[in-house]
Scaffold this active site. Structure first.
Site, PDB file in Angstrom:
ATOM      1  N   SER A  84       0.830  -1.203   0.000  1.00 28.49           N
ATOM      2  CA  SER A  84       0.000   0.000   0.000  1.00 28.49           C
ATOM      3  C   SER A  84       0.864   1.251   0.000  1.00 28.49           C
ATOM      4  CB  SER A  84      -0.896   0.019   1.238  1.00 28.49           C
ATOM      5  OG  SER A  84      -1.605   1.232   1.268  1.00 28.49           O
TER       6      SER A  84
ATOM      7  N   LYS B  26      -4.904  -6.463   2.725  1.00 31.70           N
ATOM      8  CA  LYS B  26      -4.738  -5.306   1.835  1.00 31.70           C
ATOM      9  C   LYS B  26      -6.081  -4.920   1.218  1.00 31.70           C
ATOM     10  CE  LYS B  26      -2.902  -2.180  -0.899  1.00 31.70           C
ATOM     11  NZ  LYS B  26      -3.508  -2.088  -2.176  1.00 31.70           N
TER      12      LYS B  26
ATOM     13  N   HIS C 128      -8.045  -3.111   3.805  1.00 30.33           N
ATOM     14  CA  HIS C 128      -7.442  -1.768   3.896  1.00 30.33           C
ATOM     15  C   HIS C 128      -8.055  -0.856   2.844  1.00 30.33           C
ATOM     16  CE1 HIS C 128      -4.641   1.092   2.079  1.00 30.33           C
ATOM     17  NE2 HIS C 128      -4.121   1.288   3.273  1.00 30.33           N
ATOM     18  N   ASN C 129      -8.135  -1.351   1.610  1.00 29.55           N
ATOM     19  CA  ASN C 129      -8.690  -0.518   0.533  1.00 29.55           C
ATOM     20  C   ASN C 129     -10.166  -0.225   0.766  1.00 29.55           C
ATOM     21  OD1 ASN C 129      -6.132  -0.978  -0.514  1.00 29.55           O
ATOM     22  ND2 ASN C 129      -6.869  -1.188  -2.605  1.00 29.55           N
TER      23      ASN C 129
ATOM     24  N   GLU D  74     -10.402   2.432   3.177  1.00 22.60           N
ATOM     25  CA  GLU D  74     -10.002   3.667   2.479  1.00 22.60           C
ATOM     26  C   GLU D  74     -11.205   4.276   1.735  1.00 22.60           C
ATOM     27  OE1 GLU D  74      -6.394   3.125   0.084  1.00 22.60           O
ATOM     28  OE2 GLU D  74      -7.435   4.158  -1.540  1.00 22.60           O
TER      29      GLU D  74
HETATM   30  P1  NBP Z   1       0.385  -2.036 -14.287  1.00 25.04           P
HETATM   31  O1  NBP Z   1      -0.677  -2.627 -13.443  1.00 25.04           O
HETATM   32  O2  NBP Z   1       0.043  -0.953 -15.213  1.00 25.04           O
HETATM   33  O3  NBP Z   1       1.075  -3.225 -15.111  1.00 25.04           O
HETATM   34  C1  NBP Z   1       2.100  -2.966 -16.058  1.00 25.04           C
HETATM   35  C2  NBP Z   1       3.189  -4.008 -15.961  1.00 25.04           C
HETATM   36  O4  NBP Z   1       2.664  -5.323 -16.187  1.00 25.04           O
HETATM   37  C3  NBP Z   1       4.264  -3.803 -17.039  1.00 25.04           C
HETATM   38  O5  NBP Z   1       5.505  -4.101 -16.469  1.00 25.04           O
HETATM   39  C4  NBP Z   1       3.853  -4.812 -18.088  1.00 25.04           C
HETATM   40  O6  NBP Z   1       4.922  -5.202 -18.932  1.00 25.04           O
HETATM   41  C5  NBP Z   1       3.443  -5.953 -17.210  1.00 25.04           C
HETATM   42  N1  NBP Z   1       2.701  -7.000 -17.917  1.00 25.04           N
HETATM   43  C6  NBP Z   1       1.466  -6.982 -18.428  1.00 25.04           C
HETATM   44 BR1  NBP Z   1       0.360  -5.532 -18.457  1.00 25.04          BR
HETATM   45  N2  NBP Z   1       1.106  -8.141 -18.986  1.00 25.04           N
HETATM   46  C7  NBP Z   1       2.172  -8.941 -18.825  1.00 25.04           C
HETATM   47  C8  NBP Z   1       2.421 -10.270 -19.188  1.00 25.04           C
HETATM   48  N3  NBP Z   1       1.492 -11.023 -19.769  1.00 25.04           N
HETATM   49  N4  NBP Z   1       3.624 -10.782 -18.888  1.00 25.04           N
HETATM   50  C9  NBP Z   1       4.567 -10.040 -18.290  1.00 25.04           C
HETATM   51  N5  NBP Z   1       4.379  -8.763 -17.898  1.00 25.04           N
HETATM   52  C10 NBP Z   1       3.185  -8.221 -18.161  1.00 25.04           C
HETATM   53  O7  NBP Z   1       1.609  -1.566 -13.363  1.00 25.04           O
HETATM   54  P2  NBP Z   1       1.603  -0.738 -11.985  1.00 25.04           P
HETATM   55  O8  NBP Z   1       0.631   0.372 -11.987  1.00 25.04           O
HETATM   56  O9  NBP Z   1       3.028  -0.471 -11.721  1.00 25.04           O
HETATM   57  O10 NBP Z   1       1.075  -1.806 -10.922  1.00 25.04           O
HETATM   58  C11 NBP Z   1       1.721  -3.049 -10.707  1.00 25.04           C
HETATM   59  C12 NBP Z   1       0.920  -3.856  -9.717  1.00 25.04           C
HETATM   60  O11 NBP Z   1       0.892  -3.158  -8.459  1.00 25.04           O
HETATM   61  C13 NBP Z   1      -0.550  -4.050 -10.105  1.00 25.04           C
HETATM   62  O12 NBP Z   1      -0.969  -5.332  -9.728  1.00 25.04           O
HETATM   63  C14 NBP Z   1      -1.273  -3.008  -9.307  1.00 25.04           C
HETATM   64  O13 NBP Z   1      -2.613  -3.355  -9.064  1.00 25.04           O
HETATM   65  C15 NBP Z   1      -0.452  -3.004  -8.028  1.00 25.04           C
HETATM   66  N6  NBP Z   1      -0.533  -1.792  -7.235  1.00 25.04           N
HETATM   67  C16 NBP Z   1      -0.588  -0.576  -7.809  1.00 25.04           C
HETATM   68  C17 NBP Z   1      -0.654   0.571  -7.032  1.00 25.04           C
HETATM   69  C18 NBP Z   1      -0.682   1.909  -7.667  1.00 25.04           C
HETATM   70  O14 NBP Z   1      -0.851   2.897  -6.928  1.00 25.04           O
HETATM   71  N7  NBP Z   1      -0.490   2.023  -8.972  1.00 25.04           N
HETATM   72  C19 NBP Z   1      -0.652   0.466  -5.658  1.00 25.04           C
HETATM   73  C20 NBP Z   1      -0.560  -0.785  -5.081  1.00 25.04           C
HETATM   74  C21 NBP Z   1      -0.503  -1.907  -5.884  1.00 25.04           C
HETATM   75  P3  NBP Z   1       5.146  -4.448 -20.343  1.00 25.04           P
HETATM   76  O15 NBP Z   1       5.947  -3.222 -20.008  1.00 25.04           O
HETATM   77  O16 NBP Z   1       5.893  -5.430 -21.151  1.00 25.04           O
HETATM   78  O17 NBP Z   1       3.777  -4.123 -20.904  1.00 25.04           O
END
Ligand code: NBP
Length: 480
Positions: A129, A183, A186-187, A190
């Site tokens: 988080s 988690k 938590h959300n 939130e």
């Molecule tokens: P995204 O959720 O936007 O995912 C993008 C990433 O996933 C890229 O690295 C992409 O690779 C990879 N990917 C995908 Br899409 N399909 C794939 C596949 N089939 N094989 C391998 N890689 C693949 O990224 P994020 O916003 O950084 O979030 C990452 C995780 O963290 C998510 O599960 C999200 O729910 C969680 N999260 C996010 C937050 C937040 O505030 N954003 C907070 C807490 C948790 P590519 O570059 O090759 O397309």
């Protein structure tokens, strides 16, 4: 080449920030991999100071890691996570650890953990988080998985977690999906917290005529007291923001249709399955849904409301009432969230320390707040509290705030201002403390049309009234 002690797979915003956080801690060498290699190259070019070890393939990633290998997956939750797990399993060995740091649904984590365990590899679902800022500077971390995997993973996670009063905001939550479950709750909390703050703002604005900037001052003041929290703090900042194009408060030009990524809905869906009333969280989720029904809202905008315009007589007194209503409703939301954690722990056999959960939410995460200390203390004093709201500290808050809370809910109803989270939280509170509930009548109705039977208050057994006959009561235990 085996010099990295930890790997990050998935280098979008969360993964790259987490990788940088890991690399900045002494003793860590971080291997990085992304499906699209250009993203890996970009990260290495932008952050040479991190000393990342580049992996162009999963095999290279496995080869670059010391054993037991540990990799944190930060990819889009769902199919992408399954695909990456399969690839890692094909290059990892028994004893290695795969961590999913994405926002996975806890039932997916339970399924994945069971499947990966078959290979002798550990699988840990870890709630993270704090968004991108938290990932970079210190998130609140909620790992599940086995105690054995936590022995290896714990020191690494402690090194990158947010710190509250000298303690890292991480603890081993429980086995398999426990981390992602906590988690998720938590959300959900939130969502409730945000909705309650939004209702408080709306009531103050419409009741007192204060401007968003003036209400920002109110929130700043509240942030000095028992409501002190990250969400109250950022609310003041959002309210003070002026739109560069129009010169209006930004909040007045933002479309009033709230989005959602689904974790609030998961919290409510899971609570329905567990039979736990998380009404405050549910109202918050529904309030976002209602806000987004723009065509329906437009069509309904000429439905009648109260005949007279509303303005409070004593603005300061009303604002204090709203503050108290907010605090009371917030206690309800947390109490309901912890009820859901307790119910799931029982269902899934997790040993979750509730006080520890509140402790690790004190920094790094969106719901960080002063009163989490009081939750930790409440569970430390009485670990098996029947409900958080029944701890002495929270009972005192209810005693001190409930009259103001009632005044606010009455005012909102009379003024025709929606306050779903305030009012449903109050109804929950009154339901919880009621000597008798009309559920007795519901049982009578159920027995009338469906012979569903009922229990009596004065003797053991299950009973059915013969409604269509002579209306005598029979012991029903043997007839069903
Ligand atoms: P995204 O959720 O936007 O995912 C993008 C990433 O996933 C890229 O690295 C992409 O690779 C990879 N990917 C995908 Br899409 N399909 C794939 C596949 N089939 N094989 C391998 N890689 C693949 O990224 P994020 O916003 O950084 O979030 C990452 C995780 O963290 C998510 O599960 C999200 O729910 C969680 N999260 C996010 C937050 C937040 O505030 N954003 C907070 C807490 C948790 P590519 O570059 O090759 O397309």
């Amino acid at each position: 080449m085996t010099n990295a002690n930890i790997a990050v797979v998935g280098l979008a915003v969360m993964g790259s920030n987490l990788a940088r956080n890991l690399a900045s801690r002494e003793g860590n060498t971080v291997a990085v991999y992304n499906r699209t290699t250009a993203k890996t190259d970009d990260l290495l070019a932008a952050h040479p100071e991190a000393g990342f070890v580049k992996a162009a393939t999963m095999q290279e990633l496995a080869d670059s890691l010391q054993t037991p290998r540990t990799a944190i997956i930060m990819v889009k939750a769902g199919k992408a996570t399954d695909a990456v797990i399969d690839e890692l399993v094909s290059v990892f060995e028994p004893g290695d650890i795969i961590v999913d740091g994405g926002n996975a649904l806890f039932t997916d984590t339970i399924r994945r953990e069971a499947a990966v365990r078959e290979t002798g590899i550990h699988f840990v679902g870890c709630g993270i988080s704090g968004g991108e800022e938290g990932a970079l500077n210190g998130p609140s971390l909620m790992p599940g998985g086995t105690a054995e995997s936590y022995a290896t993973l714990g020191p690494i996670l402690r090194s990158i977690a947010a710190v509250a009063e000298g303690e890292p905001c991480v603890t081993h939550i429980g086995t398999d999906g426990a981390g992602h479950f906590v988690k998720m709750v938590h959300n959900g909390i939130e969502y409730a917290d945000m909705q309650l703050i939004a209702e408080a703002y709306d009531l103050i604005r419409r009741g007192t005529g204060k401007s968003p900037a003036e209400i920002a001052d109110v929130f700043d003041e509240w942030n000095q007291g028992e409501l002190e929290s990250y969400l109250i703090e950022i609310t003041a900042e959002v309210l003070r923001q002026v739109d560069a194009d129009t010169g209006k408060p930004l909040v007045d030009v933002i479309l009033d249709a709230a989005g959602a990524k689904g974790t609030g809905a998961w919290t409510v869906q899971t609570a329905l399955d567990l039979g736990v009333p998380v009404s405050g969280i549910a109202e918050a989720v529904f309030a976002r849904s209602l806000s987004s029904k723009l065509a329906q809202r437009e069509a309904a905008s000429d439905l009648p409301g109260p005949a007279e315009a509303w303005k409070v007589d004593d603005a300061d007194a009303f604002i204090e009432d709203v503050r108290q209503a907010l605090f009371a409703s917030k206690v309800v939301a947390y109490s309901q969230g912890f009820d859901e954690i307790v119910a799931a722990a029982e269902e899934h056999g997790w040993q979750i320390e509730k006080g520890e959960v509140a402790r690790i939410w004190r920094a790094g995460c969106i719901i960080r707040a002063r009163f989490l200390n009081d939750i930790t203390e409440a569970y430390a004093t009485t670990p098996e509290l029947p409900a958080l709201i029944l701890a002495p500290y929270f009972r005192d808050i209810m005693a001190a705030t409930q009259q103001a809370w009632r005044r606010v809910v009455v005012a909102a109803a009379q003024a025709g201002i929606p306050a779903p989270a305030f009012s449903s939280s109050l109804s929950y509170y009154d339901g919880l403390r009621a000597d008798r509930l009309p559920a007795a009548l519901v049982q009578g109705q159920r027995d009338f049309f469906g012979a569903h039977t009922y229990r009596r208050i004065d003797r053991e057994g299950t009973f059915h009234t013969q409604w269509s006959g002579d209306r005598t009561e029979i012991e029903a235990t043997d007839t069903h």
